[in-house]
Design a protein around this motif. Structure first.
Motif, PDB file in Angstrom:
ATOM      1  N   VAL A 180      16.221   6.511   9.543  1.00 22.38           N
ATOM      2  CA  VAL A 180      15.575   7.793   9.789  1.00 22.38           C
ATOM      3  C   VAL A 180      14.064   7.672   9.601  1.00 22.38           C
ATOM      4  O   VAL A 180      13.599   7.177   8.575  1.00 22.38           O
ATOM      5  CB  VAL A 180      16.134   8.874   8.839  1.00 22.38           C
ATOM      6  CG1 VAL A 180      15.554  10.235   9.192  1.00 22.38           C
ATOM      7  CG2 VAL A 180      17.655   8.897   8.901  1.00 22.38           C
ATOM      8  N   SER A 181      13.311   8.082  10.621  1.00 26.79           N
ATOM      9  CA  SER A 181      11.853   8.104  10.550  1.00 26.79           C
ATOM     10  C   SER A 181      11.372   9.532  10.376  1.00 26.79           C
ATOM     11  O   SER A 181      11.798  10.421  11.123  1.00 26.79           O
ATOM     12  CB  SER A 181      11.241   7.543  11.836  1.00 26.79           C
ATOM     13  OG  SER A 181      11.455   6.158  11.923  1.00 26.79           O
ATOM     14  N   LEU A 182      10.487   9.751   9.423  1.00 26.96           N
ATOM     15  CA  LEU A 182       9.945  11.085   9.136  1.00 26.96           C
ATOM     16  C   LEU A 182       8.432  11.063   9.302  1.00 26.96           C
ATOM     17  O   LEU A 182       7.777  10.104   8.882  1.00 26.96           O
ATOM     18  CB  LEU A 182      10.254  11.481   7.686  1.00 26.96           C
ATOM     19  CG  LEU A 182      11.703  11.450   7.213  1.00 26.96           C
ATOM     20  CD1 LEU A 182      11.756  11.526   5.700  1.00 26.96           C
ATOM     21  CD2 LEU A 182      12.474  12.608   7.814  1.00 26.96           C
ATOM     22  N   ARG A 183       7.889  12.106   9.905  1.00 31.07           N
ATOM     23  CA  ARG A 183       6.431  12.239  10.005  1.00 31.07           C
ATOM     24  C   ARG A 183       6.045  13.665   9.655  1.00 31.07           C
ATOM     25  O   ARG A 183       6.785  14.604   9.964  1.00 31.07           O
ATOM     26  CB  ARG A 183       5.934  11.924  11.429  1.00 31.07           C
ATOM     27  CG  ARG A 183       6.192  10.504  11.900  1.00 31.07           C
ATOM     28  CD  ARG A 183       5.405   9.462  11.129  1.00 31.07           C
ATOM     29  NE  ARG A 183       5.599   8.122  11.685  1.00 31.07           N
ATOM     30  CZ  ARG A 183       6.571   7.283  11.324  1.00 31.07           C
ATOM     31  NH1 ARG A 183       7.441   7.638  10.387  1.00 31.07           N
ATOM     32  NH2 ARG A 183       6.656   6.085  11.887  1.00 31.07           N
ATOM     33  N   SER A 184       4.858  13.808   9.041  1.00 34.38           N
ATOM     34  CA  SER A 184       4.326  15.120   8.707  1.00 34.38           C
ATOM     35  C   SER A 184       2.906  15.217   9.218  1.00 34.38           C
ATOM     36  O   SER A 184       2.199  14.213   9.310  1.00 34.38           O
ATOM     37  CB  SER A 184       4.331  15.303   7.186  1.00 34.38           C
ATOM     38  OG  SER A 184       3.477  16.372   6.811  1.00 34.38           O
ATOM     39  N   HIS A 238       0.820  -1.214   0.000  1.00 33.12           N
ATOM     40  CA  HIS A 238       0.000   0.000   0.000  1.00 33.12           C
ATOM     41  C   HIS A 238       0.855   1.265   0.000  1.00 33.12           C
ATOM     42  O   HIS A 238       0.348   2.341   0.334  1.00 33.12           O
ATOM     43  CB  HIS A 238      -0.950   0.003   1.205  1.00 33.12           C
ATOM     44  CG  HIS A 238      -0.255   0.170   2.526  1.00 33.12           C
ATOM     45  ND1 HIS A 238      -0.588   1.146   3.431  1.00 33.12           N
ATOM     46  CD2 HIS A 238       0.780  -0.519   3.077  1.00 33.12           C
ATOM     47  CE1 HIS A 238       0.195   1.035   4.498  1.00 33.12           C
ATOM     48  NE2 HIS A 238       1.030   0.037   4.304  1.00 33.12           N
ATOM     49  N   HIS A 239       2.147   1.166  -0.330  1.00 32.52           N
ATOM     50  CA  HIS A 239       2.986   2.358  -0.334  1.00 32.52           C
ATOM     51  C   HIS A 239       2.822   3.153  -1.627  1.00 32.52           C
ATOM     52  O   HIS A 239       2.894   2.584  -2.723  1.00 32.52           O
ATOM     53  CB  HIS A 239       4.464   1.980  -0.172  1.00 32.52           C
ATOM     54  CG  HIS A 239       4.795   1.470   1.190  1.00 32.52           C
ATOM     55  ND1 HIS A 239       4.724   0.135   1.526  1.00 32.52           N
ATOM     56  CD2 HIS A 239       5.176   2.129   2.312  1.00 32.52           C
ATOM     57  CE1 HIS A 239       5.070  -0.009   2.800  1.00 32.52           C
ATOM     58  NE2 HIS A 239       5.345   1.179   3.301  1.00 32.52           N
ATOM     59  N   ALA A 240       2.659   4.465  -1.468  1.00 30.53           N
ATOM     60  CA  ALA A 240       2.598   5.337  -2.648  1.00 30.53           C
ATOM     61  C   ALA A 240       3.906   5.236  -3.425  1.00 30.53           C
ATOM     62  O   ALA A 240       3.921   5.388  -4.654  1.00 30.53           O
ATOM     63  CB  ALA A 240       2.358   6.775  -2.213  1.00 30.53           C
TER      64      ALA A 240
HETATM   65  P1  5GP Z   1       9.012   4.017  10.150  1.00 35.08           P
HETATM   66  O1  5GP Z   1       9.443   5.430  10.364  1.00 35.08           O
HETATM   67  O2  5GP Z   1       7.836   3.658  11.012  1.00 35.08           O
HETATM   68  O3  5GP Z   1      10.129   3.040  10.233  1.00 35.08           O
HETATM   69  O4  5GP Z   1       8.501   3.937   8.652  1.00 35.08           O
HETATM   70  C1  5GP Z   1       7.506   4.770   8.151  1.00 35.08           C
HETATM   71  C2  5GP Z   1       7.185   4.397   6.733  1.00 35.08           C
HETATM   72  O5  5GP Z   1       8.299   4.606   5.879  1.00 35.08           O
HETATM   73  C3  5GP Z   1       6.820   2.927   6.546  1.00 35.08           C
HETATM   74  O6  5GP Z   1       5.781   2.864   5.602  1.00 35.08           O
HETATM   75  C4  5GP Z   1       8.056   2.294   6.007  1.00 35.08           C
HETATM   76  O7  5GP Z   1       7.759   1.228   5.168  1.00 35.08           O
HETATM   77  C5  5GP Z   1       8.729   3.421   5.252  1.00 35.08           C
HETATM   78  N1  5GP Z   1      10.177   3.339   5.370  1.00 35.08           N
HETATM   79  C6  5GP Z   1      10.899   3.495   6.501  1.00 35.08           C
HETATM   80  N2  5GP Z   1      12.216   3.360   6.255  1.00 35.08           N
HETATM   81  C7  5GP Z   1      12.332   3.125   4.937  1.00 35.08           C
HETATM   82  C8  5GP Z   1      13.468   2.879   4.070  1.00 35.08           C
HETATM   83  O8  5GP Z   1      14.632   2.874   4.475  1.00 35.08           O
HETATM   84  N3  5GP Z   1      13.183   2.651   2.760  1.00 35.08           N
HETATM   85  C9  5GP Z   1      11.894   2.657   2.280  1.00 35.08           C
HETATM   86  N4  5GP Z   1      11.705   2.414   0.964  1.00 35.08           N
HETATM   87  N5  5GP Z   1      10.830   2.882   3.061  1.00 35.08           N
HETATM   88  C10 5GP Z   1      11.037   3.098   4.371  1.00 35.08           C
END
Ligand code: 5GP
Ligand code: MN
Ligand code: MN
Length: 330
Positions: A279-283, A115-117
Motif C-alpha cells: 500500500v502506497s500512501l501520499r498526503s 532519512h526516514h522519520a
Molecule cells: P512507496 O509508496 O513509494 O512504495 O513508498 C513511500 C515511502 O514509504 C518510502 O519512503 C518507503 O520506504 C516507505 N514504505 C513503503 N512501504 C513500506 C513498508 O511496507 N514498510 C515500511 N517501513 N516503509 C515503507
C-alpha cells in the motif's frame, strides 16, 4: 561521533576486507542509487571486495537498467554470509531487509545510511537524517568526509536517487542544499534530461493500458480523512498478467492518483500475493501518512509512506480509513 566511526570503518576496509552493501526490498531510485553510488565510491577508494544486493525478487526495474555500478550487484543468495562491514541504504526498519536481515548479526560491523522519520534505530553506526530529502544526501556527505571525489558514475547514481525521492525537485524537502547538491552532481557532466526521460518518462505501452484500467476504477471519498478527501484505487496480479507487466511498473501509479485536486490523501493498493497488498500512501500536507503507515506496521515519511495490508482491497482501505480518522481527530 557517528560520522567519524563510519569514516574509520570504511578506511579500514581499504587495506582489505569484504564489504556488503544492501538496500530495501523492491528497491526504488534512492535505494539503488545511494547504494551503487557509494559502492562506486568504495571502488575508487581501492576497496577490492565489494558486493551490493537487495532482498526479495532479484530484478532491477527497467528505468534503472542503465545505472552505473550495476556490475557490483549480486543476487541476495550469493551475498557473503559474514562480511567484515555491512552498509545499509534507505532502510527504515529491519523488516525491509527480508532474508538479508540476518547479516546484521553476522557482519563484524554495520553502518546504516537513511532519512526516514520512522527509522527504528537498528544497526551499528547510524547515519540517519530525517531532514535529508534522500538517502543519497547522506551518502554525499559520507563520500565528502572520506575525500572521495564525485565522478560522473557516482554522480549519476546519486542524481537518480535525489531526483526520485524529491519527485524531480518538487517535493517538500527540496531545499537550497538539495539544489546545491544537484548542481555539484550535474557539474560532473551528467545529462539531467536524458536521465529524467529514462527514469520518469518512459514506460511500456502495456503499462499505459494497465494504468488506464486501474485509474478507471479509482474512487473519490470527499468526506474521508476528516473532510480533507481521499482518493484510492487498487491493482491486482491479474491486472499485471493481463497487460504482461512487471510489478515495479505500478510504483509510478501513485503519481496520477495523488494529483486529484479534491483529495488531500491518496492511496494505491497493489497486490503482491493472494490476500497480500503493498500500500502506497501520499498526503498533500495536513495529514501525516507516516503515522498511518506506522500504525499499520509500515513506515515512511510524513507525506509519503507505505505498509503491507491483508485481505481484500476494501478491507485494506477500511484499516486506512480507521487510521485516517484517528490521525485527523488528534
Ligand atoms: P512507496 O509508496 O513509494 O512504495 O513508498 C513511500 C515511502 O514509504 C518510502 O519512503 C518507503 O520506504 C516507505 N514504505 C513503503 N512501504 C513500506 C513498508 O511496507 N514498510 C515500511 N517501513 N516503509 C515503507
Ligand atoms: Mn526508498
Ligand atoms: Mn529514500
Amino acid at each position: 561521533a557517528e560520522w567519524s566511526a563510519a569514516v574509520r570503518m570504511v578506511r579500514e576496509l581499504a587495506s582489505g576486507g569484504r564489504v556488503l552493501l544492501i538496500c530495501h526490498v523492491n528497491p526504488d531510485g534512492d535505494a539503488l542509487g545511494s547504494m551503487l553510488g557509494f559502492a562506486l565510491g568504495l571502488r575508487s577508494l581501492g576497496v577490492a571486495d565489494i558486493q551490493a544486493t537487495f532482498p526479495g525478487e532479484f530484478e532491477v526495474p527497467a528505468p534503472f537498467a542503465a545505472m552505473p555500478g550495476l556490475d557490483l550487484l549480486v543476487a541476495a543468495g550469493e551475498a557473503w554470509a559474514d562480511p567484515d562491514l555491512l552498509i545499509i541504504f534507505d532502510v527504515a526498519a529491519e523488516s525491509r531487509l527480508g532474508a538479508l536481515a540476518d547479516r546484521l548479526d553476522r557482519a563484524r560491523e554495520s553502518i546504516v545510511l537513511d532519512h526516514h522519520a520512522s527509522n527504528t534505530g537498528f544497526g551499528g553506526v547510524q547515519l540517519v537524517d530525517p531532514h535529508a530529502a534522500a538517502t543519497s544526501v547522506v551518502v554525499e556527505q559520507l563520500l565528502d568526509r572520506l575525500d572521495i571525489p564525485l565522478d560522473r558514475g557516482i554522480a549519476e547514481c546519486l542524481y537518480i536517487a535525489l531526483s526520485t525521492d524529491t519527485g524531480s525537485f518538487r517535493f517538500d524537502m527540496t531545499t537550497p542544499r538539495v539544489h546545491e547538491m544537484a548542481a555539484r552532481l550535474i557539474a560532473t557532466g551528467l545529462r539531467p534530461a536524458e536521465i529524467s526521460r529514462r527514469i520518469f518518462d518512459s514506460r511500456p505501452f502495456g503499462a499505459m493500458k494497465l494504468f488506464a484500467d486501474v485509474l478507471a476504477r479509482a474512487e473519490l471519498e470527499p468526506g474521508a480523512a476528516g473532510g480533507l478527501g481521499l482518493v484510492w484505487t487498487y491493482a491486482t496480479l491479474d491486472d499485471l498478467a493481463r497487460h504482461e507487466q512487471r510489478p515495479y511498473v505500478l510504483d509510478a501509479l501513485i503519481d496520477p492518483v495523488r494529483c486529484v485536486a479534491e483529495a488531500d490523501v491518496s492511496v494505491v493498493v497493489k497486490q503482491v500475493a493472494e490476500g497480500e497488498w503493498a500500500v502506497s500512501l501520499r498526503s498533500k500536507g495536513a495529514v501525516d501518512v507516516s503515522a498511518v503507515a506506522v500504525a499499520l506496521r509500515g513506515g515512511g515519511h510524513r507525506l509519503a509512506a507505505g505498509f503491507t495490508g491483508y485481505g481484500t482491497p476494501s478491507e485494506v482501505m477500511a484499516t486506512v480509513r480507521d487510521q485516517l480518522n484517528h490521525q485527523t481527530a488528534i
